[in-house]
Design a protein around this motif. Structure first.
Motif: not given
Length: 189
Positions: A62-65, A86-88, A118-120
């Motif tokens: 939900t936050v980071y794919k 955010l996508i990594g 990215g989180l920021a």
């Protein structure tokens, strides 16, 4: 955000090591493996975020794919959520080497070099565009807001309101519980 991850993140990692949960042990194992491969601080920041989400029983996606390193922007945009994400790019969340930010299912920044940056940006997008925190990841985002960014309003919340419910006006109880648990570990040391 980088200095907050460095200073407060150390306390969260220390707290995580004391937890008996299988999820926390799995995150610790992945962190040890990732630290051997990378030295840019990304694995620690990802581990901290994953530990927080695990504590709140929220899904990391939900936050980071995480997507394959060879995935293209066009491929990714086919399956993005409406909320900021955010996508990594990499083998796993902790081994991602580059990042993208999407909002409303559209990639808005595809040149993010670190997870913390990215989180920021992800967090700032909620504030800049006045987006309410989705219920799926509300506790994690509120924890980031209060502990890493230092926005601590006495009243009010950015958590989405369920239909036929009052607006949530206090700090999320799970967030208070985690802050207390981390402070307890820090105090005992």
């Amino acid at each position: 955000m980088n200095s907050a991850f460095t200073h407060k993140g150390e306390k969260i990692l220390k707290w995580m090591k004391e937890q008996p949960s299988k999820n926390f042990r799995k995150i610790q194992e992945q962190l040890v493996e990732a630290k051997c491969s990378m030295s840019n601080g990304t694995p620690e920041a990802v581990a901290i975020t994953c530990a927080v989400m695990s504590f709140f029983s929220e899904k990391e996606e939900t936050v980071y794919k995480c997507v394959e390193a060879a995935a293209t922007k066009a491929d990714i945009e086919k399956n993005l959520p409406d909320m900021p994400c955010l996508i990594g790019f990499g083998e796993s969340r902790m081994l991602a080497s580059r990042f993208m930010l999407s909002i409303d299912g559209v990639v808005v920044n595809d040149h993010i070099s670190t997870f913390a940056a990215g989180l920021a940006m992800l967090f700032c997008s909620y504030y800049n565009f006045n987006i309410m925190y989705p219920l799926d990841c509300a506790a994690t985002l509120e924890f980031i807001q209060r502990c890493f960014v230092g926005i601590n309003p006495d009243r009010g919340s950015k958590v989405q309101v369920k239909k036929n419910c009052k607006r949530y006006s206090q700090t999320h109880p799970k967030v208070l519980s985690l802050i207390s648990a981390i402070a307890d570990v820090d105090w005992r040391s």
